[in-house]
Scaffold this motif. Structure first.
Motif, PDB file in Angstrom:
ATOM      1  N   ARG A 218      11.970  17.251  -0.503  1.00  0.00           N
ATOM      2  CA  ARG A 218      12.880  17.877  -1.471  1.00  0.00           C
ATOM      3  C   ARG A 218      14.194  18.185  -0.762  1.00  0.00           C
TER       4      ARG A 218
ATOM      5  N   ARG B 225       8.091  14.648 -18.003  1.00  0.00           N
ATOM      6  CA  ARG B 225       6.740  14.845 -17.446  1.00  0.00           C
ATOM      7  C   ARG B 225       5.790  15.328 -18.529  1.00  0.00           C
TER       8      ARG B 225
ATOM      9  N   CYS C 132       2.434  13.656  -8.005  1.00  0.00           N
ATOM     10  CA  CYS C 132       2.166  12.334  -8.579  1.00  0.00           C
ATOM     11  C   CYS C 132       1.589  12.425  -9.995  1.00  0.00           C
TER      12      CYS C 132
ATOM     13  N   ARG D 254       6.893  17.761  -9.010  1.00  0.00           N
ATOM     14  CA  ARG D 254       7.030  16.309  -8.850  1.00  0.00           C
ATOM     15  C   ARG D 254       5.726  15.704  -8.348  1.00  0.00           C
TER      16      ARG D 254
ATOM     17  N   THR E 259       0.511   1.642  -3.981  1.00  0.00           N
ATOM     18  CA  THR E 259      -0.128   2.850  -3.453  1.00  0.00           C
ATOM     19  C   THR E 259      -1.658   2.804  -3.621  1.00  0.00           C
ATOM     20  N   THR E 260      -2.113   2.492  -4.835  1.00  0.00           N
ATOM     21  CA  THR E 260      -3.558   2.518  -5.087  1.00  0.00           C
ATOM     22  C   THR E 260      -4.254   1.384  -4.333  1.00  0.00           C
TER      23      THR E 260
ATOM     24  N   ALA F  71       5.249   2.705  -8.745  1.00  0.00           N
ATOM     25  CA  ALA F  71       4.647   3.886  -8.104  1.00  0.00           C
ATOM     26  C   ALA F  71       3.131   3.751  -8.027  1.00  0.00           C
ATOM     27  N   GLY F  72       2.534   2.960  -8.925  1.00  0.00           N
ATOM     28  CA  GLY F  72       1.074   2.976  -9.019  1.00  0.00           C
ATOM     29  C   GLY F  72       0.363   1.778  -8.443  1.00  0.00           C
TER      30      GLY F  72
ATOM     31  N   HIS G 239      13.827  16.005 -16.411  1.00  0.00           N
ATOM     32  CA  HIS G 239      12.629  15.599 -15.671  1.00  0.00           C
ATOM     33  C   HIS G 239      11.395  16.277 -16.252  1.00  0.00           C
TER      34      HIS G 239
ATOM     35  N   ALA H  18      -5.235   7.256 -10.320  1.00  0.00           N
ATOM     36  CA  ALA H  18      -5.474   6.531  -9.066  1.00  0.00           C
ATOM     37  C   ALA H  18      -6.886   6.807  -8.554  1.00  0.00           C
TER      38      ALA H  18
ATOM     39  N   LEU I 265      11.320   8.461 -14.245  1.00  0.00           N
ATOM     40  CA  LEU I 265      10.814   9.813 -13.962  1.00  0.00           C
ATOM     41  C   LEU I 265      11.039  10.193 -12.494  1.00  0.00           C
TER      42      LEU I 265
ATOM     43  N   GLY J 221       0.304   9.985 -11.583  1.00  0.00           N
ATOM     44  CA  GLY J 221      -0.869   9.112 -11.730  1.00  0.00           C
ATOM     45  C   GLY J 221      -2.010   9.485 -10.805  1.00  0.00           C
TER      46      GLY J 221
ATOM     47  N   PRO K 141      -1.908  14.200  -0.476  1.00  0.00           N
ATOM     48  CA  PRO K 141      -1.574  12.764  -0.531  1.00  0.00           C
ATOM     49  C   PRO K 141      -0.719  12.431  -1.742  1.00  0.00           C
ATOM     50  N   PHE K 142      -0.746  13.290  -2.766  1.00  0.00           N
ATOM     51  CA  PHE K 142       0.028  13.045  -3.985  1.00  0.00           C
ATOM     52  C   PHE K 142       1.235  13.975  -4.085  1.00  0.00           C
ATOM     53  N   GLY K 143       1.650  14.555  -2.973  1.00  0.00           N
ATOM     54  CA  GLY K 143       2.767  15.496  -3.017  1.00  0.00           C
ATOM     55  C   GLY K 143       2.335  16.774  -3.713  1.00  0.00           C
ATOM     56  N   GLY K 144       3.299  17.477  -4.339  1.00  0.00           N
ATOM     57  CA  GLY K 144       2.931  18.744  -4.975  1.00  0.00           C
ATOM     58  C   GLY K 144       4.023  19.292  -5.861  1.00  0.00           C
TER      59      GLY K 144
END
Ligand code: HEM
Length: 442
Positions: free
Chosen positions: A314, A96, A378, A376, A261-262, A257-258, A92, A384, A84, A380, A370-373
């Motif tokens: 991006r 999602r 996040c 795309r 980070t967590t 990814a998870g 994509h 998280a 993903l 999770g 913190p999780f982007g936007g």
């Protein structure tokens, strides 16, 4: 014309970014303001870092922008081409849509007992009165949570084998040295670090494909509530299901990814809480009263002050206006997450740890990223935060912890994350009697 940036060679910029990321960004903000260009080693074009929420909104709202350059090169050999994180456009979006439902809402609650159990077992293994780093302990927790909740592997030889293989994969991918030598030796084929790394991936894949095959054949598949079982059953809009190799790529993606980070976000939360006794006391009181507003605010505030991922960029498909510059299509643009989170106009006393600031009102969408936007963001994020709530609650109600060194942790880099350099060393000074829930259950 691109915004100006530090007039030093790419090597020096890369070193500063790698070893003193916050000081580097703060210096650039003081000198250049809301947008500046940085040049990193190995990239042909500069990356524009931005921190004005209005510009970030404009960036993340445009769906046609692509992935930033370099992502494929580093992630594809491990995550696979169907990950993903690497898909673009309609493919994509279709993925999602298929993958989001198991990460949301009610579904999450069903995972709570297993996550709490993993934490209880982990806490029991901690030594009393001895110093230890909490970051690796949180990594052990988040790996176990992914194995149980995402992969749905709950026991037996496969769990043991996957735990061992994925542990190795995670430590290799977190080591810049191992990854660099593996990627550089890739061209030499059958020998060296790349071949060793490839063998490890092959072993992981063998276990994952065996798990997928068994799961597909499980007569109780429909009753299972792990995420792999949900992904096996889910259909794309055209009625098709994910293939085995698609599932494999998503499992590795969710793991990579998870996990780190967590665990890192939790290690930072402890660094902040254990240095702020007033806020820690307030959090403990609220947990005793079985309220979770202060707990949620604490997590929001830790992710604001110590965002784990420094940039989520991006590649522009269309022009973007930032700070008086018109950036052309093809430019790499990334919100500098920590700079955005420490803007005095968005957050009074921006460097103070004050969960209270989020009690009345949640954060502004584009000033807390913190999780982007955008498309795309996040996948999770809710998962998280849910895992962090349970971990903080279980640990703080079962343990008295102190920081081994009262000074703030320095920020280091681990792979793509900003991580506490010494792993947040703590001492467990007491294990109070089991809390009320356990007494009721007993
Ligand atoms: C505190 C923990 C976490 C942080 C700080 C974090 C941060 C991020 C960021 C910044 C992105 C990139 C967003 C963008 O490009 O705009 C991302 C993407 C992603 N994250 Fe997380 N993440 C966390 C936990 C998790 C967890 C637990 C999972 C799953 C188990 C997960 C799965 C993903 C996936 C699959 C993507 C790719 C989304 C896409 O490209 O559509 N993350 N994450």
């Amino acid at each position: 014309m691109l915004p100006p940036g530090p007039p030093i060679p790419p090597l020096l910029q890369t070193l500063r970014w790698s070893f003193r990321p916050l000081a580097f960004m703060q210096g650039c903000r003081e000198r250049y303001g809301d947008a500046f260009s940085v040049k990193f080693l190995g990239f042909e074009t500069p990356m524009i870092l931005i921190s004005d929420p209005a510009a970030i909104k404009a960036l993340y709202s445009e769906r046609s922008h692509g992935m930033p350059s370099g992502r494929n090169l580093t992630l594809e050999p491990i995550m696979g081409p169907r990950s993903l994180l690497l898909l673009e456009g309609a493919d994509h979006l279709a993925h999602r849509k298929l993958m989001l439902p198991p990460f949301h809402g009610e579904r999450m609650r069903s995972y709570e007992p297993v996550v709490a159990e993993i934490l209880a077992a982990e806490i029991e293994s901690w030594p009393l009165g001895e110093e230890f780093a909490i970051h690796p302990r949180m990594q052990a927790v988040t790996l176990e949570v992914i194995l149980h909740v995402v992969f749905g592997v709950t026991g037996g030889a496969r769990l043991q084998r996957l735990r061992e293989l994925l542990g190795r994969l995670l430590s290799d991918t977190a080591s810049t040295g191992v990854m660099l030598s593996a990627l550089l030796s890739r061209r030499f084929g059958g020998r060296g670090p790349w071949a060793r790394f490839q063998r490890l991936i092959d072993q992981v894949d063998e276990q994952l494909y065996a798990e997928v095959a068994e799961r597909r054949a499980d007569p109780e598949l429909e009753e299972r509530d792990d995420i792999l079982s949900a992904l096996i059953q889910a259909r794309f809009e055209d009625g098709e299901r994910m293939t085995d190799s698609d599932l494999r790529d998503q499992l590795i993606t969710l793991l990579l990814a998870g996990h780190e980070t967590t665990a890192t976000a939790l290690a930072w939360s402890f660094d902040l809480l254990l240095r702020h006794p007033e806020q820690l006391g307030r959090l403990r009181d609220s947990l005793e009263a079985e309220e979770d507003e202060y707990l949620r605010a604490t997590i929001t505030e830790s992710l604001r002050l110590r965002p784990v991922v420094p940039v989520a960029g991006r590649r522009l498909a269309t022009e973007l206006e930032v700070a008086g510059h018109t950036l052309p299509p093809g430019t790499d643009v990334a919100p500098a997450i920590w700079l955005t989170h420490t803007r005095a106009d968005a957050y009074p006393e921006p460097f103070a740890f004050r969960p209270e600031r989020f009690l009345e009102e949640g954060p502004d969408t584009y000033a807390w990223i913190p999780f982007g936007g955008g498309i795309r963001r996040c996948l999770g994020a809710a998962f998280a935060e849910f895992e962090m709530r349970i971990a903080l609650r279980e640990i703080l109600t079962r343990c008295e912890l102190q920081k081994a060194d009262p000074r703030p942790e320095k920020v280091g880099r681990r792979n793509i994350t900003l991580s506490p350099r010494d792993g947040t060393r703590v001492v467990l000074t007491a294990r109070p009697p089991a809390h009320e829930h356990d007494l009721v259950a007993a």
